[in-house]
Write a protein that holds these residues in place. Sequence first.
Motif, mmCIF file in Angstrom:
data_model
loop_
_atom_site.group_PDB
_atom_site.id
_atom_site.type_symbol
_atom_site.label_atom_id
_atom_site.label_comp_id
_atom_site.label_asym_id
_atom_site.label_seq_id
_atom_site.Cartn_x
_atom_site.Cartn_y
_atom_site.Cartn_z
ATOM 1 N N ILE A 85 72.992 32.957 -24.089
ATOM 2 C CA ILE A 85 74.061 32.521 -24.536
ATOM 3 C C ILE A 85 73.775 31.877 -25.697
ATOM 4 C CG2 ILE A 85 76.183 31.039 -24.212
ATOM 5 C CD1 ILE A 85 76.042 31.416 -21.313
ATOM 6 N N ASP A 86 74.666 32.289 -26.692
ATOM 7 C CA ASP A 86 74.196 31.616 -28.335
ATOM 8 C C ASP A 86 75.590 30.958 -28.644
ATOM 9 O OD1 ASP A 86 73.723 30.667 -30.869
ATOM 10 O OD2 ASP A 86 72.669 32.491 -31.356
ATOM 11 N N LYS A 93 74.754 37.824 -24.211
ATOM 12 C CA LYS A 93 74.197 39.134 -23.747
ATOM 13 C C LYS A 93 73.411 38.935 -22.433
ATOM 14 C CE LYS A 93 73.626 40.351 -28.860
ATOM 15 N NZ LYS A 93 72.831 40.929 -29.761
ATOM 16 N N MET A 94 73.739 39.950 -21.730
ATOM 17 C CA MET A 94 73.291 40.330 -20.328
ATOM 18 C C MET A 94 72.398 41.593 -20.235
ATOM 19 S SD MET A 94 76.531 38.692 -18.107
ATOM 20 C CE MET A 94 75.563 38.228 -16.830
ATOM 21 N N TYR A 95 71.133 41.353 -19.702
ATOM 22 C CA TYR A 95 70.358 42.499 -19.541
ATOM 23 C C TYR A 95 70.094 42.892 -18.113
ATOM 24 C CZ TYR A 95 70.206 42.125 -24.631
ATOM 25 O OH TYR A 95 70.312 42.009 -26.014
ATOM 26 N N SER A 96 70.165 44.089 -17.292
ATOM 27 C CA SER A 96 69.709 44.168 -15.930
ATOM 28 C C SER A 96 69.070 45.421 -15.835
ATOM 29 C CB SER A 96 70.810 43.751 -15.353
ATOM 30 O OG SER A 96 71.877 45.092 -15.538
ATOM 31 N N VAL A 97 68.086 45.267 -14.747
ATOM 32 C CA VAL A 97 67.309 46.651 -14.413
ATOM 33 C C VAL A 97 67.295 46.539 -12.856
ATOM 34 C CG1 VAL A 97 64.993 45.414 -14.749
ATOM 35 C CG2 VAL A 97 65.439 47.853 -14.679
ATOM 36 N N ASN A 98 67.232 47.332 -12.247
ATOM 37 C CA ASN A 98 67.116 47.498 -10.797
ATOM 38 C C ASN A 98 65.639 47.273 -10.328
ATOM 39 O OD1 ASN A 98 66.711 50.299 -11.963
ATOM 40 N ND2 ASN A 98 66.160 50.905 -10.055
ATOM 41 N N LEU A 99 65.700 46.624 -9.364
ATOM 42 C CA LEU A 99 64.020 46.245 -8.644
ATOM 43 C C LEU A 99 63.701 47.210 -7.504
ATOM 44 C CD1 LEU A 99 64.177 42.215 -8.497
ATOM 45 C CD2 LEU A 99 63.081 43.869 -10.255
ATOM 46 N N ILE A 111 75.003 44.250 -21.298
ATOM 47 C CA ILE A 111 76.417 43.749 -21.557
ATOM 48 C C ILE A 111 76.583 42.545 -22.663
ATOM 49 C CG2 ILE A 111 78.137 42.323 -20.277
ATOM 50 C CD1 ILE A 111 77.497 43.765 -17.793
ATOM 51 N N SER A 112 77.733 42.787 -23.459
ATOM 52 C CA SER A 112 77.895 41.705 -24.346
ATOM 53 C C SER A 112 79.402 41.173 -24.355
ATOM 54 C CB SER A 112 77.574 41.943 -25.970
ATOM 55 O OG SER A 112 78.488 43.009 -26.102
ATOM 56 N N TYR A 113 79.305 39.738 -24.370
ATOM 57 C CA TYR A 113 80.862 39.106 -24.563
ATOM 58 C C TYR A 113 81.048 38.536 -25.801
ATOM 59 C CZ TYR A 113 80.837 39.545 -19.520
ATOM 60 O OH TYR A 113 80.748 39.887 -18.097
ATOM 61 N N THR A 114 81.532 38.703 -26.852
ATOM 62 C CA THR A 114 81.939 38.360 -28.161
ATOM 63 C C THR A 114 83.535 38.261 -28.446
ATOM 64 O OG1 THR A 114 82.161 40.522 -29.166
ATOM 65 C CG2 THR A 114 79.644 39.498 -28.864
ATOM 66 N N PRO A 115 83.810 36.899 -29.268
ATOM 67 C CA PRO A 115 85.143 36.948 -29.646
ATOM 68 C C PRO A 115 85.837 38.099 -30.339
ATOM 69 C CG PRO A 115 83.682 35.053 -30.280
ATOM 70 C CD PRO A 115 82.828 36.380 -29.964
ATOM 71 N N SER A 127 81.474 44.690 -23.787
ATOM 72 C CA SER A 127 81.078 45.660 -24.301
ATOM 73 C C SER A 127 79.958 45.960 -23.059
ATOM 74 C CB SER A 127 80.388 46.007 -25.614
ATOM 75 O OG SER A 127 81.232 45.869 -26.484
ATOM 76 N N GLN A 128 79.731 47.075 -22.456
ATOM 77 C CA GLN A 128 78.707 47.475 -21.534
ATOM 78 C C GLN A 128 78.235 49.039 -21.609
ATOM 79 O OE1 GLN A 128 80.808 48.414 -17.365
ATOM 80 N NE2 GLN A 128 78.909 47.333 -16.537
ATOM 81 N N SER A 129 76.864 49.042 -21.536
ATOM 82 C CA SER A 129 76.365 50.162 -21.486
ATOM 83 C C SER A 129 75.428 50.315 -20.517
ATOM 84 C CB SER A 129 75.613 50.319 -22.930
ATOM 85 O OG SER A 129 74.869 49.639 -23.228
#
Length: 205
Positions: A85-86, A93-99, A111-115, A127-129
């Motif tokens: 979080i800036d 911005k969030m990044y994830s990967v399966n373990l 994932i990103s959250y922006t105004p 936004s999600q990819s």
Amino acid sequence: MVQFFSQHFSFPHEWSKVTMGVWQKYPNPSSTHVTCVDTIDRSVDPLTGIIRTERVVGCKQSAPKWAIKMLGGTDDAYVREVSFIDPSTRQMKMYSVNLSLSQYLTVLESISYTPHHSSPTTQTLFSQSAEISARGFTWKTFADKLELFSLEQFISNAANGKVGFENVLHGLFGDDEGPVKARIGMGLEWPKGATASVGGEGGRG
């Protein structure tokens, strides 16, 4: 073949509310597959003010019997998530990967959250990819089948996650678009259309 997923939409709340609400997302009745969320690290960069959080998310997925028989394991799955979080640029911005089963399948999510560019004080753009790829199989048909199943699971979880988070935000803030109310126990303070395609964890929701 690698499977891709992406979607973009907006939440009717300002960025500071949405990013605070992220920490209150679970549990919610729309994402019952998420069984636990453990924060394993959190830090604030003294120079930039960027908040970095690392979590492990536990899920219980309805894995097909053929996959469990071939790969072993159980319905329990775990995902590593790292977020940033800036406050100065108002970006999360969030990044994830399966373990779990990572030797056979990789699900990379961003994932990103922006105004929102058109309504930055009242809406937040989400936004999600995701990129889903299987490997290590002698039979290509099995790898393709596993990727398609994972994509379908991801799309379902993403849809449920949207509904669940909308309800969480409504419960926290209602329809009020005023200043952030100090009722979120995150313990930190800072300033105030889906597509899927086939190329060459599902989502937590």
